[in-house]
Design a protein around this motif. Structure first.
Motif, PDB file in Angstrom:
ATOM      1  N   ARG A 107       0.960  -1.039  -0.192  1.00  0.00           N
ATOM      2  CA  ARG A 107      -0.014   0.045   0.030  1.00  0.00           C
ATOM      3  C   ARG A 107       0.851   1.446  -0.126  1.00  0.00           C
ATOM      4  N   ASP A 108       0.537   2.106  -0.839  1.00  0.00           N
ATOM      5  CA  ASP A 108       1.284   3.402  -1.031  1.00  0.00           C
ATOM      6  C   ASP A 108       1.227   4.232   0.249  1.00  0.00           C
ATOM      7  N   VAL A 109       2.271   5.348   0.348  1.00  0.00           N
ATOM      8  CA  VAL A 109       2.274   6.213   1.306  1.00  0.00           C
ATOM      9  C   VAL A 109       1.614   7.420   0.840  1.00  0.00           C
ATOM     10  N   VAL A 110       0.877   8.328   1.485  1.00  0.00           N
ATOM     11  CA  VAL A 110       0.301   9.294   1.033  1.00  0.00           C
ATOM     12  C   VAL A 110       0.483  10.455   1.832  1.00  0.00           C
ATOM     13  N   LEU A 111       1.304  11.637   0.936  1.00  0.00           N
ATOM     14  CA  LEU A 111       1.828  13.000   1.565  1.00  0.00           C
ATOM     15  C   LEU A 111       0.787  13.949   1.578  1.00  0.00           C
ATOM     16  N   ASP A 162      10.703  14.769   3.304  1.00  0.00           N
ATOM     17  CA  ASP A 162      11.724  13.749   3.533  1.00  0.00           C
ATOM     18  C   ASP A 162      11.255  12.522   4.118  1.00  0.00           C
ATOM     19  N   PHE A 163      10.521  12.949   5.507  1.00  0.00           N
ATOM     20  CA  PHE A 163       9.852  11.681   5.848  1.00  0.00           C
ATOM     21  C   PHE A 163       9.047  10.674   5.061  1.00  0.00           C
ATOM     22  N   ALA A 164       8.328  11.394   4.233  1.00  0.00           N
ATOM     23  CA  ALA A 164       7.225  10.751   3.103  1.00  0.00           C
ATOM     24  C   ALA A 164       8.133   9.866   2.105  1.00  0.00           C
ATOM     25  N   PHE A 165       8.983  10.394   1.706  1.00  0.00           N
ATOM     26  CA  PHE A 165      10.119   9.714   0.581  1.00  0.00           C
ATOM     27  C   PHE A 165      10.751   8.502   1.173  1.00  0.00           C
ATOM     28  N   ARG A 215      10.377   4.476   0.553  1.00  0.00           N
ATOM     29  CA  ARG A 215      11.658   3.957   0.162  1.00  0.00           C
ATOM     30  C   ARG A 215      11.754   2.481   1.006  1.00  0.00           C
ATOM     31  N   LEU A 216      11.635   2.859   2.036  1.00  0.00           N
ATOM     32  CA  LEU A 216      11.666   1.620   3.275  1.00  0.00           C
ATOM     33  C   LEU A 216      10.434   0.751   2.769  1.00  0.00           C
ATOM     34  N   ARG A 217       9.259   0.914   2.542  1.00  0.00           N
ATOM     35  CA  ARG A 217       8.288   0.058   2.083  1.00  0.00           C
ATOM     36  C   ARG A 217       8.546  -0.352   0.883  1.00  0.00           C
ATOM     37  N   ARG A 218       9.373   0.096  -0.052  1.00  0.00           N
ATOM     38  CA  ARG A 218       9.271  -0.373  -1.414  1.00  0.00           C
ATOM     39  C   ARG A 218       7.911   0.138  -2.287  1.00  0.00           C
ATOM     40  N   CYS A 219       7.402   0.898  -1.941  1.00  0.00           N
ATOM     41  CA  CYS A 219       5.947   1.036  -2.287  1.00  0.00           C
ATOM     42  C   CYS A 219       5.910   2.555  -3.138  1.00  0.00           C
ATOM     43  N   GLY A 220       4.861   3.151  -3.701  1.00  0.00           N
ATOM     44  CA  GLY A 220       4.629   4.397  -4.361  1.00  0.00           C
ATOM     45  C   GLY A 220       4.520   5.327  -3.183  1.00  0.00           C
ATOM     46  N   LEU A 221       4.502   6.643  -3.778  1.00  0.00           N
ATOM     47  CA  LEU A 221       4.376   7.799  -2.953  1.00  0.00           C
ATOM     48  C   LEU A 221       3.253   8.829  -3.404  1.00  0.00           C
ATOM     49  N   HIS A 222       2.137   8.970  -2.942  1.00  0.00           N
ATOM     50  CA  HIS A 222       1.115   9.691  -3.515  1.00  0.00           C
ATOM     51  C   HIS A 222       1.106  11.160  -2.938  1.00  0.00           C
ATOM     52  N   GLY A 225      -7.305   3.207   2.018  1.00  0.00           N
ATOM     53  CA  GLY A 225      -6.628   2.258   1.332  1.00  0.00           C
ATOM     54  C   GLY A 225      -5.036   2.238   1.449  1.00  0.00           C
ATOM     55  N   ALA A 226      -4.573   3.364   1.728  1.00  0.00           N
ATOM     56  CA  ALA A 226      -3.049   3.463   1.767  1.00  0.00           C
ATOM     57  C   ALA A 226      -2.589   2.811   3.112  1.00  0.00           C
ATOM     58  N   GLY A 227      -1.165   2.674   2.738  1.00  0.00           N
ATOM     59  CA  GLY A 227      -0.311   2.103   4.036  1.00  0.00           C
ATOM     60  C   GLY A 227      -0.220   2.966   5.031  1.00  0.00           C
ATOM     61  N   LEU A 228      -0.107   4.319   4.674  1.00  0.00           N
ATOM     62  CA  LEU A 228       0.474   5.499   5.721  1.00  0.00           C
ATOM     63  C   LEU A 228      -0.094   6.772   5.170  1.00  0.00           C
ATOM     64  N   LEU A 229      -0.397   7.663   6.022  1.00  0.00           N
ATOM     65  CA  LEU A 229      -0.706   9.017   5.816  1.00  0.00           C
ATOM     66  C   LEU A 229       0.145   9.968   6.410  1.00  0.00           C
ATOM     67  N   VAL A 230       0.808  10.818   5.661  1.00  0.00           N
ATOM     68  CA  VAL A 230       2.048  11.504   6.393  1.00  0.00           C
ATOM     69  C   VAL A 230       1.581  13.022   6.271  1.00  0.00           C
ATOM     70  N   VAL A 231       1.207  13.936   7.476  1.00  0.00           N
ATOM     71  CA  VAL A 231       0.847  15.125   7.280  1.00  0.00           C
ATOM     72  C   VAL A 231       1.894  15.977   8.216  1.00  0.00           C
ATOM     73  N   GLY A 232       1.948  17.326   7.731  1.00  0.00           N
ATOM     74  CA  GLY A 232       2.818  18.235   8.618  1.00  0.00           C
ATOM     75  C   GLY A 232       2.052  18.874   9.691  1.00  0.00           C
ATOM     76  N   HIS A 233       2.703  19.215  10.859  1.00  0.00           N
ATOM     77  CA  HIS A 233       2.212  20.240  11.779  1.00  0.00           C
ATOM     78  C   HIS A 233       3.130  21.489  12.072  1.00  0.00           C
ATOM     79  N   ARG A 234       2.464  22.320  11.976  1.00  0.00           N
ATOM     80  CA  ARG A 234       3.456  23.829  12.173  1.00  0.00           C
ATOM     81  C   ARG A 234       3.584  23.851  13.508  1.00  0.00           C
TER      82      ARG A 234
END
Length: 288
Positions: A147-151, A164-167, A171-178, A247-256
């Motif tokens: 499952r892809d990582v979503v940023l 950087d965290f999302a990429f 890479r570690l998961r060997r999946c796509g990045l959306h 359906g993604a494997g992970l969602l990455v969001v930023g927090h200011r």
């Protein structure tokens, strides 16, 4: 890697998720149970003894569970006196990542259904992972690869740490990045209106597409093996991001860090929405 555990299904899921991350990154895992000392002198000795005993039971059970799925992982345990937000924030700032269980029922308190998780996110300068019950239960030390990582990216503040965290996760998961940028939230705040970003006008969406491509170019060159999909969508971030991540494997969001909103210092509508509605693990990455 640090994971907060309290015996609930959500915290065990977070511990399992953190264990796979630790294996993948070659890090040890620290399991932490936070408890509060009784303020009543007449019952404090017995109450505190009972809490320590329960903490030891919870930690040992979680460690045994993880050891069965992640053989070879170095697991440490610790009991820490509360308040929970203060204790977890201190541990998080001294670690690579803090994982906490995530409840999805609105209005429930505790570890870390709402107030604790929000309080930690508002304070720490390291990523915080929020994991629902049912995640992190795989019978393998491997991080899921399918499952892809979503940023979710804010082009007004395209923070390097978040990208950087999302990429790296992809890479570690060997999946796509959306990579998704959602724009068009109604009634932008004065601070948002003053950001440096795409100009208003008839080509606004096209300009945002071009800006997103430019922002990601350096990282795409550095991570040639990570397939990247770029999306610019008009809508409300609070409702759009959980849908995109379904359906993604992970969602990455930023927090200011230090950002104020009408909901308070740690009441970001977007963070609140993904905590409540995202069906996959969420990692909140802080930036200044």
């Amino acid at each position: 890697m640090v994971a907060g555990v309290d015996g609930r299904a959500e915290s065990l899921a977070a511990a399992g998720w953190a264990a796979r991350e630790a294996v993948c990154k070659g890090r040890p895992l620290l399991l932490v149970h936070v408890w509060s000392r009784s303020p009543f002198s007449l019952v404090s000795v017995a109450a505190n003894t009972a809490q320590r005993s329960e903490a030891e039971r919870v930690l040992n059970a979680a460690a045994d569970r993880i050891a069965g799925t992640c053989p070879g992982l170095r697991i440490e345990t610790a009991q820490v006196e509360g308040p929970a937000v203060t204790a977890l924030s201190r541990l998080a700032d001294g670690s690579e990542l803090l994982a906490l269980g995530r409840r999805t029922k609105r209005g429930m308190a505790g570890l870390p259904g709402g107030s604790v998780a929000r309080g930690v996110i508002s304070r720490v300068k390291r990523p915080v992972a929020l994991v629902r019950a049912g995640e992190g239960q795989e019978r393998s030390a491997e991080v899921p690869r399918s499952r892809d990582v979503v940023l979710g990216i804010d082009l007004g503040h395209p923070c390097v740490e978040v990208i950087d965290f999302a990429f790296e996760e992809a890479r570690l998961r060997r999946c796509g990045l959306h990579v998704v940028h959602v724009w068009g939230d109604p009634r932008p705040t004065e601070g948002e209106a003053q950001r440096i970003g795409p100009v208003e006008g008839g080509c606004r969406e096209e300009e945002r597409v071009g800006l997103l491509t430019a922002v990601l170019k350096v990282r795409r060159d550095e991570y040639p093996d990570v397939p990247v999909i770029e999306s610019v969508r008009r809508g409300n971030k609070s409702s759009s991001l959980p849908r995109v991540a379904d359906g993604a494997g992970l969602l990455v969001v930023g927090h200011r860090l230090g950002k104020q909103s009408h909901l308070g210092p740690h009441g970001s509508p977007t963070i609140s929405a993904v905590m409540q509605h995202a069906r996959c693990p969420v990692v909140v990455v802080p930036y200044s």
